[in-house]
Design a protein around this motif. Sequence first.
Motif, PDB file in Angstrom:
ATOM      1  N   SER A 267      -7.164 -39.672 104.640  1.00  0.00           N
ATOM      2  CA  SER A 267      -6.717 -40.625 103.635  1.00  0.00           C
ATOM      3  C   SER A 267      -5.730 -39.966 102.677  1.00  0.00           C
ATOM      4  N   THR A 268      -5.338 -40.697 101.654  1.00  0.00           N
ATOM      5  CA  THR A 268      -4.391 -40.172 100.662  1.00  0.00           C
ATOM      6  C   THR A 268      -4.642 -40.848  99.337  1.00  0.00           C
ATOM      7  N   ARG A 269      -4.261 -40.161  98.269  1.00  0.00           N
ATOM      8  CA  ARG A 269      -4.310 -40.755  96.935  1.00  0.00           C
ATOM      9  C   ARG A 269      -2.909 -41.198  96.493  1.00  0.00           C
ATOM     10  N   ASP A 270      -1.905 -41.020  97.370  1.00  0.00           N
ATOM     11  CA  ASP A 270      -0.540 -41.453  97.025  1.00  0.00           C
ATOM     12  C   ASP A 270      -0.519 -42.944  96.717  1.00  0.00           C
ATOM     13  N   LYS A 271       0.182 -43.308  95.658  1.00  0.00           N
ATOM     14  CA  LYS A 271       0.350 -44.723  95.314  1.00  0.00           C
ATOM     15  C   LYS A 271       1.841 -45.029  95.399  1.00  0.00           C
ATOM     16  N   PRO A 272       2.259 -45.569  96.534  1.00  0.00           N
ATOM     17  CA  PRO A 272       3.696 -45.698  96.782  1.00  0.00           C
ATOM     18  C   PRO A 272       4.405 -46.640  95.800  1.00  0.00           C
ATOM     19  N   ASP A 273       5.577 -46.221  95.338  1.00  0.00           N
ATOM     20  CA  ASP A 273       6.449 -47.128  94.579  1.00  0.00           C
ATOM     21  C   ASP A 273       7.423 -47.766  95.573  1.00  0.00           C
ATOM     22  N   LEU A 274       8.387 -48.500  95.066  1.00  0.00           N
ATOM     23  CA  LEU A 274       9.315 -49.218  95.954  1.00  0.00           C
ATOM     24  C   LEU A 274      10.026 -48.267  96.914  1.00  0.00           C
ATOM     25  N   LYS A 275      10.510 -47.143  96.377  1.00  0.00           N
ATOM     26  CA  LYS A 275      11.249 -46.184  97.206  1.00  0.00           C
ATOM     27  C   LYS A 275      10.363 -45.631  98.340  1.00  0.00           C
ATOM     28  N   TYR A 276       9.144 -45.292  97.984  1.00  0.00           N
ATOM     29  CA  TYR A 276       8.162 -44.775  98.952  1.00  0.00           C
ATOM     30  C   TYR A 276       7.921 -45.833 100.034  1.00  0.00           C
ATOM     31  N   CYS A 277       7.790 -47.102  99.608  1.00  0.00           N
ATOM     32  CA  CYS A 277       7.547 -48.182 100.568  1.00  0.00           C
ATOM     33  C   CYS A 277       8.747 -48.386 101.485  1.00  0.00           C
ATOM     34  N   GLN A 278       9.942 -48.146 100.937  1.00  0.00           N
ATOM     35  CA  GLN A 278      11.139 -48.254 101.785  1.00  0.00           C
ATOM     36  C   GLN A 278      11.132 -47.164 102.854  1.00  0.00           C
TER      37      GLN A 278
ATOM     38  N   ASN B 137      -7.145 -52.061  96.166  1.00  0.00           N
ATOM     39  CA  ASN B 137      -6.068 -52.896  95.616  1.00  0.00           C
ATOM     40  C   ASN B 137      -4.715 -52.179  95.557  1.00  0.00           C
ATOM     41  N   ASP B 138      -4.713 -50.858  95.406  1.00  0.00           N
ATOM     42  CA  ASP B 138      -3.437 -50.138  95.480  1.00  0.00           C
ATOM     43  C   ASP B 138      -2.849 -50.258  96.892  1.00  0.00           C
ATOM     44  N   SER B 139      -3.726 -50.157  97.881  1.00  0.00           N
ATOM     45  CA  SER B 139      -3.262 -50.252  99.272  1.00  0.00           C
ATOM     46  C   SER B 139      -2.724 -51.644  99.572  1.00  0.00           C
ATOM     47  N   SER B 140      -3.373 -52.667  99.008  1.00  0.00           N
ATOM     48  CA  SER B 140      -2.898 -54.020  99.263  1.00  0.00           C
ATOM     49  C   SER B 140      -1.518 -54.208  98.639  1.00  0.00           C
TER      50      SER B 140
ATOM     51  N   ALA C  80      -2.497 -39.092  90.031  1.00  0.00           N
ATOM     52  CA  ALA C  80      -1.133 -39.587  90.221  1.00  0.00           C
ATOM     53  C   ALA C  80      -0.931 -40.953  89.567  1.00  0.00           C
ATOM     54  N   HIS C  81      -2.026 -41.675  89.377  1.00  0.00           N
ATOM     55  CA  HIS C  81      -1.944 -43.013  88.776  1.00  0.00           C
ATOM     56  C   HIS C  81      -2.042 -42.935  87.252  1.00  0.00           C
ATOM     57  N   GLY C  82      -2.124 -41.711  86.715  1.00  0.00           N
ATOM     58  CA  GLY C  82      -2.256 -41.551  85.268  1.00  0.00           C
ATOM     59  C   GLY C  82      -3.661 -41.768  84.770  1.00  0.00           C
ATOM     60  N   ASN C  83      -4.613 -41.890  85.704  1.00  0.00           N
ATOM     61  CA  ASN C  83      -6.004 -42.110  85.313  1.00  0.00           C
ATOM     62  C   ASN C  83      -6.699 -40.781  85.018  1.00  0.00           C
ATOM     63  N   VAL C  84      -7.552 -40.801  84.011  1.00  0.00           N
ATOM     64  CA  VAL C  84      -8.372 -39.636  83.711  1.00  0.00           C
ATOM     65  C   VAL C  84      -9.348 -39.407  84.861  1.00  0.00           C
ATOM     66  N   GLN C  85      -9.506 -38.126  85.274  1.00  0.00           N
ATOM     67  CA  GLN C  85     -10.471 -37.820  86.330  1.00  0.00           C
ATOM     68  C   GLN C  85     -11.894 -38.033  85.818  1.00  0.00           C
ATOM     69  N   LEU C  86     -12.630 -38.902  86.503  1.00  0.00           N
ATOM     70  CA  LEU C  86     -13.992 -39.188  86.082  1.00  0.00           C
ATOM     71  C   LEU C  86     -15.006 -38.565  87.030  1.00  0.00           C
ATOM     72  N   SER C  87     -14.669 -38.525  88.311  1.00  0.00           N
ATOM     73  CA  SER C  87     -15.617 -38.010  89.294  1.00  0.00           C
ATOM     74  C   SER C  87     -15.380 -36.528  89.544  1.00  0.00           C
ATOM     75  N   GLY C  88     -16.368 -35.909  90.180  1.00  0.00           N
ATOM     76  CA  GLY C  88     -16.223 -34.506  90.529  1.00  0.00           C
ATOM     77  C   GLY C  88     -16.488 -33.589  89.361  1.00  0.00           C
ATOM     78  N   THR C  89     -17.114 -34.120  88.310  1.00  0.00           N
ATOM     79  CA  THR C  89     -17.515 -33.309  87.169  1.00  0.00           C
ATOM     80  C   THR C  89     -18.807 -33.886  86.592  1.00  0.00           C
ATOM     81  N   GLY C  90     -19.660 -33.020  86.079  1.00  0.00           N
ATOM     82  CA  GLY C  90     -20.919 -33.485  85.516  1.00  0.00           C
ATOM     83  C   GLY C  90     -20.838 -33.670  84.012  1.00  0.00           C
ATOM     84  N   ALA C  91     -19.620 -33.685  83.478  1.00  0.00           N
ATOM     85  CA  ALA C  91     -19.433 -33.630  82.019  1.00  0.00           C
ATOM     86  C   ALA C  91     -20.053 -34.813  81.283  1.00  0.00           C
TER      87      ALA C  91
END
Lengths: 405, 405
Positions: free
Chosen positions: A77-88, A108-111, A259-270
């Motif tokens: 899989s990938t976490r890439d979130k394609p913009d218009l150029k990427y989709c082209q 929903n990003d994939s859709s 890459a989406h500007g989201n704060v990392q929530l998973s993968g930490t027990g903080a």
Amino acid sequence: MPSGKILVAQGGGPTAVINQSLVGVALEARRFQNVKLVYGARHGVRGIVDEEFVDLTQETSHNLEAVACTPASALGSTRDKPDLKYCQEIFKVLRAHEIEHFFYIGGNDSSDTVRIVSEEARKANYPLRSIHIPKTIDNDLVGNDHTPGFPSAARFVAQAFAGANLDNASLPGVYVGVVMGRHAGFLTAASALGKKFPDDGPHLIYVPERVFEIPKFLADVKTMVERHGRCVIAVSEGIHDASGQPIITQLAKDVEKDAHGNVQLSGTGALADLLCEEIKAKLGIKRVRGDTFGYLQRSFIGCVSDVDQREAREVGEKAVQFAMWGKVDGSVAIKRTGFYSADYELLPLEAVAGKTRTMEDEFITASGTDVTDAFRLYLRPLLGSGMPDAFRLRHNPVAKVLKRG
Amino acid sequence: MPSGKILVAQGGGPTAVINQSLVGVALEARRFQNVKLVYGARHGVRGIVDEEFVDLTQETSHNLEAVACTPASALGSTRDKPDLKYCQEIFKVLRAHEIEHFFYIGGNDSSDTVRIVSEEARKANYPLRSIHIPKTIDNDLVGNDHTPGFPSAARFVAQAFAGANLDNASLPGVYVGVVMGRHAGFLTAASALGKKFPDDGPHLIYVPERVFEIPKFLADVKTMVERHGRCVIAVSEGIHDASGQPIITQLAKDVEKDAHGNVQLSGTGALADLLCEEIKAKLGIKRVRGDTFGYLQRSFIGCVSDVDQREAREVGEKAVQFAMWGKVDGSVAIKRTGFYSADYELLPLEAVAGKTRTMEDEFITASGTDVTDAFRLYLRPLLGSGMPDAFRLRHNPVAKVLKRG
């Protein structure tokens, strides 16, 4: 002359049943004589732009069936979130390989990626059929009764809390379990399905659909400890204050962003550690333990809903049928038709793409810390058959001898 | 005139099968005409000194069978570690209630309690038969091939790593999973049983039987990332430096200690977070995720080894038989007799009490970061039937079109 080539890929976070959808596409495509080659892209859209394709036509149906029952994304899989150029770029590769049908399994990003690629093909007058196949453990796709992957993750969470409740009853104290879900609380709410007896935990459930305030939280915990002598708490990783700021940022100094500007929530027990510290410090409770379910809840092998498996397979199969027999691009959606039965429909990509569903108000109690029976009725059939059950000893006390008074 | 009263209690951390042992005692006791009443103490030794007894004679065998299949301690447990004075209190209560047979299900601390109580009864010339019944997910009781509870926890850890490996293969990066085990690495080593294909994770396994050095750890991770493009790591919560200092104390400011003076290792994600930070900072790897398996590994409902269930039941049954037909107190132990078959024997309490078994050298590779085939051979039969299996797609690459060069 048609190439007879179709392409399938998997995007976003893996689930326990995403390979069912992949195999649904690969095997259903074999029914259609106009399909000559079934390609799979390695690591989602990243593998498309890099032309990293594997030929699934050469797979045995036996191995495909075995892969279908294996969790996580078999193609990568990938976490890439394609913009218009990427989709082209994606479209350029699809055209170069003469792909006629493109299936993307994701959230929903994939859709949204499918929507843009579909648009590019239309503008270029290239005959591409693009279908989005739903999956996400967060259950946050609009237009779907629920999404493949969610029921199995929900089952894990329900089983985990059923066990955590028993453990906490054995050695009483406060237990905090942090569950995935940035904006939607469905998965955290699934913890309620681990309850059986009226005094079982989780005694408190916090979802991102409600504002989280630490003083209120501490008061809630205090009440439950006074009532039950213990407290089991389910918390969504996405809980936030009134301004929308994640609670976790109130603790962490260096917050990682994706890459989406989201704060990392998973993968930490903080977050669990922060909440436990608060309870210890402010309520003076000694035995306070926190667990962060982390990747286990989406990747654990051997905890799957048979309903989820079946539906994940069917959305893949239906995607191929919609592509072959229909005349439009779209997103396959699950529709509930009975108690419990489901059917599938093809929604316009614009109806799903980039939108986020959150828990409906009718699923959350007025207190904001529990789920309603409507939610139990909604979720229970999705968890599938063979859910483990918890039993307890009946209370037959023996009269004291030494402490008779 | 004999009272016909027996008492059973559960101590220490709950397991997935500890109730099998409880029910083994309760049901086996019904075979013996000299047993009139079967009492259970609530919350282990704490419930004995507080005279919190329930009458298990009034339970239906049907409900007992259902409780047997429920994880955690149905009678409740305790972390109290009785000293001589505490044990004298226990004996006082046993005598006041005319208990003739005392069964305590627990780890090495519990066996030490049984030893002292047995001694007190002998000194007082009171006819008490005291039997220790083994349980611990840590597998750290001496004189036992393995301990009830360990196989099911090991199964959880193996399944968790099988899934985490698949997830990590889908979205490559570094994954750290922290597993319970203060002194003994058996449970962490069980992660190796989640491996199938040669390049599967866990790629590195760190147990407390070997000194943990952060520079060496970082070099190991770097090597694996270069080799596989990713790295899955199993770490015991009990890893320590050359001086025996737990690695977790190098991070945590306020370290919590339990009644035994031990640093709290579970119920916090601190160790995983520390190791992830080190990898990010020193190796410059971006996607680094840590999970702490926490209480899930011992309490999760629906992940159990059928071999473990059977043996946990049998140690309870055998305890009653040893008590009724034998003439000495002792600790029931599992002995391996074949591949795979097991039998039970009664060891002197002094042989088990307060001692800690750690992983034998033959189970750890020379590198110190993997297990040997001897360990796989040792553990595999204990995991039981129906272990989920992971499959992958075969690699049939498609020729590139655009990037032909």
